[in-house]
Design a protein around this motif. Structure first.
Motif, PDB file in Angstrom:
ATOM      1  N   VAL A   4      32.183  28.580  29.295  1.00 28.73           N
ATOM      2  CA  VAL A   4      32.222  27.850  28.022  1.00 28.73           C
ATOM      3  C   VAL A   4      33.544  27.090  27.920  1.00 28.73           C
ATOM      4  O   VAL A   4      34.617  27.692  27.847  1.00 28.73           O
ATOM      5  CB  VAL A   4      32.103  28.808  26.812  1.00 28.73           C
ATOM      6  CG1 VAL A   4      32.121  28.015  25.501  1.00 28.73           C
ATOM      7  CG2 VAL A   4      30.818  29.627  26.901  1.00 28.73           C
ATOM      8  N   LYS A   5      33.425  25.776  27.913  1.00 30.26           N
ATOM      9  CA  LYS A   5      34.650  24.967  27.863  1.00 30.26           C
ATOM     10  C   LYS A   5      35.241  24.972  26.467  1.00 30.26           C
ATOM     11  O   LYS A   5      34.521  25.070  25.469  1.00 30.26           O
ATOM     12  CB  LYS A   5      34.333  23.507  28.255  1.00 30.26           C
ATOM     13  CG  LYS A   5      33.974  23.354  29.726  1.00 30.26           C
ATOM     14  CD  LYS A   5      35.190  22.992  30.566  1.00 30.26           C
ATOM     15  CE  LYS A   5      34.971  23.176  32.043  1.00 30.26           C
ATOM     16  NZ  LYS A   5      35.622  24.366  32.573  1.00 30.26           N
ATOM     17  N   ARG A   6      36.563  24.826  26.426  1.00 31.89           N
ATOM     18  CA  ARG A   6      37.247  24.756  25.129  1.00 31.89           C
ATOM     19  C   ARG A   6      37.229  23.306  24.678  1.00 31.89           C
ATOM     20  O   ARG A   6      37.686  22.419  25.389  1.00 31.89           O
ATOM     21  CB  ARG A   6      38.689  25.243  25.305  1.00 31.89           C
ATOM     22  CG  ARG A   6      39.501  25.257  24.037  1.00 31.89           C
ATOM     23  CD  ARG A   6      40.838  25.956  24.235  1.00 31.89           C
ATOM     24  NE  ARG A   6      41.820  25.139  24.887  1.00 31.89           N
ATOM     25  CZ  ARG A   6      42.434  25.483  26.029  1.00 31.89           C
ATOM     26  NH1 ARG A   6      42.130  26.611  26.622  1.00 31.89           N
ATOM     27  NH2 ARG A   6      43.331  24.688  26.570  1.00 31.89           N
TER      28      ARG A   6
ATOM     29  N   ASP B 183      39.582  34.448  38.145  1.00 31.54           N
ATOM     30  CA  ASP B 183      39.264  34.776  36.752  1.00 31.54           C
ATOM     31  C   ASP B 183      40.412  35.630  36.231  1.00 31.54           C
ATOM     32  O   ASP B 183      40.880  36.535  36.919  1.00 31.54           O
ATOM     33  CB  ASP B 183      37.946  35.551  36.695  1.00 31.54           C
ATOM     34  CG  ASP B 183      37.454  35.817  35.268  1.00 31.54           C
ATOM     35  OD1 ASP B 183      38.289  36.066  34.368  1.00 31.54           O
ATOM     36  OD2 ASP B 183      36.233  35.789  35.047  1.00 31.54           O
ATOM     37  N   CYS B 185      40.555  37.991  34.178  1.00 30.60           N
ATOM     38  CA  CYS B 185      40.347  39.443  34.026  1.00 30.60           C
ATOM     39  C   CYS B 185      40.680  40.194  35.317  1.00 30.60           C
ATOM     40  O   CYS B 185      41.050  41.367  35.276  1.00 30.60           O
ATOM     41  CB  CYS B 185      38.963  39.793  33.508  1.00 30.60           C
ATOM     42  SG  CYS B 185      37.595  39.369  34.586  1.00 30.60           S
ATOM     43  N   GLN B 216      45.805  29.908  28.713  1.00 27.38           N
ATOM     44  CA  GLN B 216      45.958  30.094  27.269  1.00 27.38           C
ATOM     45  C   GLN B 216      45.378  28.917  26.508  1.00 27.38           C
ATOM     46  O   GLN B 216      45.369  27.798  27.004  1.00 27.38           O
ATOM     47  CB  GLN B 216      47.445  30.162  26.904  1.00 27.38           C
ATOM     48  CG  GLN B 216      48.129  31.459  27.221  1.00 27.38           C
ATOM     49  CD  GLN B 216      49.570  31.361  26.752  1.00 27.38           C
ATOM     50  OE1 GLN B 216      49.945  31.915  25.738  1.00 27.38           O
ATOM     51  NE2 GLN B 216      50.392  30.652  27.505  1.00 27.38           N
ATOM     52  N   ASP B 217      44.987  29.184  25.272  1.00 25.98           N
ATOM     53  CA  ASP B 217      44.648  28.130  24.327  1.00 25.98           C
ATOM     54  C   ASP B 217      45.878  27.998  23.433  1.00 25.98           C
ATOM     55  O   ASP B 217      46.090  28.806  22.538  1.00 25.98           O
ATOM     56  CB  ASP B 217      43.411  28.535  23.506  1.00 25.98           C
ATOM     57  CG  ASP B 217      43.062  27.506  22.444  1.00 25.98           C
ATOM     58  OD1 ASP B 217      43.898  26.595  22.164  1.00 25.98           O
ATOM     59  OD2 ASP B 217      41.966  27.598  21.883  1.00 25.98           O
ATOM     60  N   LEU B 218      46.699  26.982  23.702  1.00 23.42           N
ATOM     61  CA  LEU B 218      47.984  26.879  23.009  1.00 23.42           C
ATOM     62  C   LEU B 218      47.858  26.445  21.551  1.00 23.42           C
ATOM     63  O   LEU B 218      48.807  26.540  20.789  1.00 23.42           O
ATOM     64  CB  LEU B 218      48.923  25.949  23.787  1.00 23.42           C
ATOM     65  CG  LEU B 218      49.370  26.552  25.132  1.00 23.42           C
ATOM     66  CD1 LEU B 218      50.134  25.517  25.965  1.00 23.42           C
ATOM     67  CD2 LEU B 218      50.227  27.788  24.927  1.00 23.42           C
ATOM     68  N   GLY B 220      44.733  27.244  19.495  1.00 18.81           N
ATOM     69  CA  GLY B 220      44.017  28.296  18.784  1.00 18.81           C
ATOM     70  C   GLY B 220      44.510  29.702  19.102  1.00 18.81           C
ATOM     71  O   GLY B 220      44.202  30.670  18.413  1.00 18.81           O
ATOM     72  N   ASP B 225      39.110  32.875  30.602  1.00 19.15           N
ATOM     73  CA  ASP B 225      38.938  33.351  31.978  1.00 19.15           C
ATOM     74  C   ASP B 225      39.611  32.405  32.968  1.00 19.15           C
ATOM     75  O   ASP B 225      40.044  32.832  34.057  1.00 19.15           O
ATOM     76  CB  ASP B 225      37.450  33.537  32.331  1.00 19.15           C
ATOM     77  CG  ASP B 225      36.641  32.253  32.169  1.00 19.15           C
ATOM     78  OD1 ASP B 225      35.674  32.048  32.930  1.00 19.15           O
ATOM     79  OD2 ASP B 225      36.954  31.442  31.262  1.00 19.15           O
ATOM     80  N   PRO B 227      41.768  28.184  33.081  1.00 14.59           N
ATOM     81  CA  PRO B 227      42.249  27.054  32.292  1.00 14.59           C
ATOM     82  C   PRO B 227      41.098  26.149  31.850  1.00 14.59           C
ATOM     83  O   PRO B 227      40.213  25.836  32.649  1.00 14.59           O
ATOM     84  CB  PRO B 227      43.161  26.300  33.268  1.00 14.59           C
ATOM     85  CG  PRO B 227      43.584  27.306  34.264  1.00 14.59           C
ATOM     86  CD  PRO B 227      42.493  28.316  34.366  1.00 14.59           C
ATOM     87  N   GLY B 228      41.105  25.767  30.576  1.00 17.62           N
ATOM     88  CA  GLY B 228      40.092  24.838  30.082  1.00 17.62           C
ATOM     89  C   GLY B 228      38.907  25.497  29.423  1.00 17.62           C
ATOM     90  O   GLY B 228      38.134  24.832  28.714  1.00 17.62           O
ATOM     91  N   ASP B 229      38.721  26.782  29.634  1.00 18.21           N
ATOM     92  CA  ASP B 229      37.609  27.480  28.988  1.00 18.21           C
ATOM     93  C   ASP B 229      38.032  28.035  27.628  1.00 18.21           C
ATOM     94  O   ASP B 229      39.219  28.127  27.317  1.00 18.21           O
ATOM     95  CB  ASP B 229      37.095  28.627  29.870  1.00 18.21           C
ATOM     96  CG  ASP B 229      36.100  28.147  30.925  1.00 18.21           C
ATOM     97  OD1 ASP B 229      35.636  28.980  31.727  1.00 18.21           O
ATOM     98  OD2 ASP B 229      35.799  26.938  30.946  1.00 18.21           O
ATOM     99  N   MET B 230      37.024  28.466  26.866  1.00 14.66           N
ATOM    100  CA  MET B 230      37.276  29.017  25.545  1.00 14.66           C
ATOM    101  C   MET B 230      37.884  30.414  25.655  1.00 14.66           C
ATOM    102  O   MET B 230      37.416  31.240  26.434  1.00 14.66           O
ATOM    103  CB  MET B 230      35.939  29.114  24.802  1.00 14.66           C
ATOM    104  CG  MET B 230      36.060  29.017  23.308  1.00 14.66           C
ATOM    105  SD  MET B 230      34.439  28.755  22.571  1.00 14.66           S
ATOM    106  CE  MET B 230      33.927  30.431  22.299  1.00 14.66           C
ATOM    107  N   ASP B 232      38.792  34.268  24.657  1.00 14.67           N
ATOM    108  CA  ASP B 232      38.081  35.370  24.027  1.00 14.67           C
ATOM    109  C   ASP B 232      38.929  36.631  24.118  1.00 14.67           C
ATOM    110  O   ASP B 232      39.898  36.685  24.878  1.00 14.67           O
ATOM    111  CB  ASP B 232      36.699  35.575  24.659  1.00 14.67           C
ATOM    112  CG  ASP B 232      36.773  35.906  26.142  1.00 14.67           C
ATOM    113  OD1 ASP B 232      36.185  35.162  26.954  1.00 14.67           O
ATOM    114  OD2 ASP B 232      37.429  36.916  26.492  1.00 14.67           O
ATOM    115  N   HIS B 235      39.332  38.449  27.737  1.00 13.28           N
ATOM    116  CA  HIS B 235      40.283  37.887  28.693  1.00 13.28           C
ATOM    117  C   HIS B 235      41.704  37.900  28.158  1.00 13.28           C
ATOM    118  O   HIS B 235      42.665  37.928  28.940  1.00 13.28           O
ATOM    119  CB  HIS B 235      39.838  36.476  29.111  1.00 13.28           C
ATOM    120  CG  HIS B 235      38.598  36.502  29.953  1.00 13.28           C
ATOM    121  ND1 HIS B 235      37.335  36.317  29.430  1.00 13.28           N
ATOM    122  CD2 HIS B 235      38.415  36.761  31.279  1.00 13.28           C
ATOM    123  CE1 HIS B 235      36.437  36.438  30.400  1.00 13.28           C
ATOM    124  NE2 HIS B 235      37.066  36.710  31.528  1.00 13.28           N
TER     125      HIS B 235
END
Lengths: 336, 281
Positions: A4-6, B183, B185, B216-218, B220, B225, B227-230, B232, B235
């Motif tokens: 799932v992309k951000r 990944d 994890c 990281q989501d810098l 939010g 898992d 770079p670029g993914d959402m 959670d 992870h």
């Protein structure tokens, strides 16, 4: 989140999405509440069964509902069904879990339910002793190997499918031979040398042929080393081949063997001077020579060779330089 | 991260207790979900960290855990019988955290260890069941269980250490088995096993730290898992755990055997051999 992309979305877009999903969520939550309250009141009806089908279609990872479904079968439906009806229901569930697996090939709970179906297939249709006393089970089990082969064609590294394959092979009423399994792994490896799962399976089949000794019977070794030789030359950078080769070499008790293999790998290294795996393997096998046959080898030369290769590896594979240094240290006790 | 008061204690405890399955005598994943070994371990870990173990009916939970012990030595996850070394770890860890590991002694302990040994593969790694392929997550559960049971002698350290360090990919991330994607994890599954075997220096530490931080989501917050993914929670936990073992500054020490705060495990007298990197400042 896997896959799932951000994405940065505006507050409006997010709100619109939330409203669209709210309807779906409300449906899901009310279905869940309905099913769970029926479960609490021990509702083993046909209606409850249908509701579990709906819920599991939406969320096959809801393990409690798989449990409930099985309990509905065991406590409600099976007791009032003939053996033939039970077999029909089981066959239907095998079919619907196949559909579920195509969409969700890595969900443990679906694979578990499949096993339960197989294990609960009734004896029949014939009575014990008759020719078709076991036909229902045989039919269901035979189909399983076909099912798992399809899933392994789709994803040759799916460990759920490989585990399931091993389970089916071990449980089939009419067992397949080890030779046919070796052939299957060979096909998988020929399709893709990097298929570590296939090499792994091969290691298990060969070990089983050695029975209690646990080691690979010598009559299979030549074929294995030929297979490995081809694989090495086809793709010297594939780690599966080298890890498998190291296992097959064993503890290094056979000096001639070690020397032959070292020579073959050296030839490959001469052609591919940057091959980390060639260097790594030569070092390991020379260490075995030093350890197991110290009085029959030129220890000074071997130690120098290893030292040289370790230095090259530190440059070629800097991420793991500490390991190469540690190996170098392990030679420190040698007096030359 | 040194913020254990961030979650409201009473509400957390109440939620965990609402997952109690009174029929089975253990915890499910959510209220009204069936009891399972996996969620039971999680419940124990959470209540331990909230200093509320006294809320558990230990006798019943222990009975549930031991009832899942199979003749082969592995544990099932629940009464439906799925077996996996993950559940073996859950059982051993749960019993240990409850101070009840002595109940797994003599023959029972022997057959548990023997099962793990039978799961050991040609590459030094471990699988989910006898015959299964090595996978970093299964390596963690088997090595950590052996650590708790004081049987690390069953590990081929050199071969397994090699297999583990080869999980590092050129981008610095770790994968779970050969030819698979990196990944975050695995920064825990692989690293914790390496920590128990004292082999963390066999990978490029700075590159792995860089990889985890880049996931990281810098805006939010949280870690994904890759770079670029959402991001959670799953992870984020394992990314932070990995960073702690790598000596990242400002973090508390983590016990890799239990995946819990090291000081807590130390206080309970449960510390086993493991080595993390020196905390940087």
């Amino acid at each position: 989140m896997h896959g799932v992309k951000r994405i940065r979305q505006s507050a409006q877009v997010l709100e619109a999405k939330r409203l669209r999903e709210k309807a779906k969520l409300d449906d899901y939550l009310s279905l869940t509440q309905d099913v769970l309250s029926r479960k609490k009141s021990r509702d083993w009806s046909e209606e409850a069964l249908q509701l579990t089908s709906r819920l599991l279609q939406v969320n096959p990872e809801f393990y409690t509902i798989w449990n409930y479904r099985r309990n509905i079968f065991l406590n409600g439906i099976f007791p009032r069904s003939s053996l033939e009806e039970i077999n029909d229901l089981i066959t239907k569930d095998l079919s619907s879990t196949m559909t579920a697996l195509k969409a969700h090939p890595k969900v443990y709970w679906i694979w578990n339910h499949r096993r339960w179906c197989l294990e609960n297939t009734p004896n029949g249709p014939g009575a014990p002793g008759e020719a078709d006393a076991d036909s229902w089970r045989k039919t269901n089990w035979d189909r399983e190997l076909f099912v798992v082969e399809k899933l392994l064609d789709a994803d040759p590294r799916n460990f759920h499918a490989w585990n399931y394959r091993r389970y089916v092979l071990a449980s089939m009423p009419v067992p397949r031979s080890a030779k046919s399994e070796l052939a299957y792994t060979c096909r998988k490896i020929e399709a893709n040398i990097s298929n570590f799962s296939a090499w792994h399976q091969r290691s298990k089949v060969l070990t089983s042929l050695g029975e209690s000794s646990g080691s690979v019977p010598s009559q299979y070794l030549e074929e294995e080393f030929n297979l490995l030789r081809n694989a090495m030359y086809t793709d010297p950078s594939d780690q599966s081949v080298w890890i498998y080769h190291r296992w097959l070499m064993g503890a290094g008790d056979d000096k001639k063997f070690l020397e032959n293999e070292i020579e073959a790998i050296q030839e490959l290294l001469d052609e591919q001077p940057d091959s980390k795996w060639c260097m790594e393997s030569i070092i390991h096998y020379k260490r075995l020579l030093l350890k197991k046959h110290p009085n029959e080898v030129n220890t000074k030369t071997l130690l120098l060779d290893c030292k040289n290769l370790l230095e090259q590896l530190e440059i070629l594979d800097p991420a793991r330089h500490q390991r190469y240094q540690d190996i170098g240290q392990s030679f420190a006790g040698w007096r030359v | 991260m040194g913020h254990k008061e961030a979650l409201p204690r009473e509400e957390t405890i109440e939620f965990v207790m609402s997952c109690w399955d009174d029929e089975a005598g253990a915890f499910g994943a959510h209220p009204d979900h069936d009891a399972h070994l996996h969620s039971t371990l999680s419940a124990i870990q959470i209540l331990l960290m909230q200093n509320a173990l006294d809320r558990i009916d230990i006798h019943r939970v222990v009975k549930f855990i031991l009832s899942l012990h199979q003749p082969s030595g592995v544990f099932a996850g629940d009464s439906f019988g799925e077996t996996d070394t993950r559940f073996l770890y859950c059982a051993v860890s749960a019993l240990s955290l409850l101070g009840q590991l002595h109940l797994l002694d003599g023959e029972a302990k022997e057959r548990t260890v023997n099962y793990i040994v039978r799961c050991r593969n040609f590459d030094g790694g471990f699988g989910s069941v006898v015959g299964a392929e090595s996978h970093a997550a299964q390596v963690f559960v088997c090595v950590a269980a052996l650590a708790i049971l004081d049987r690390l002698d069953a590990v081929d350290e050199e071969t397994l250490g090699w297999w583990l360090c080869e999980r590092q990919l050129p981008n610095g991330g770790l994968n779970g088995r050969p030819e698979k994607l990196e990944d975050v994890c695995y920064s825990f599954w692989v690293l914790s096993a390496m920590s128990i075997l004292d082999k963390i220096p066999w990978i490029d530490v700075d590159k792995l730290i860089g990889f985890i931080l880049s996931a990281q989501d810098l805006e939010g917050g949280g870690i994904a898992d890759r770079p670029g993914d959402m991001a959670d929670v799953f992870h984020t936990l394992f990314g932070v755990a990995g960073l702690s073992l790598l000596g990242y500054p400002g973090l508390q020490d983590l016990d890799p055997v239990y995946c819990m705060p090291a000081d807590l495990i130390e206080k309970k007298g449960l510390r086993k051999p493991w080595k993390a990197l020196e905390r940087r400042t």
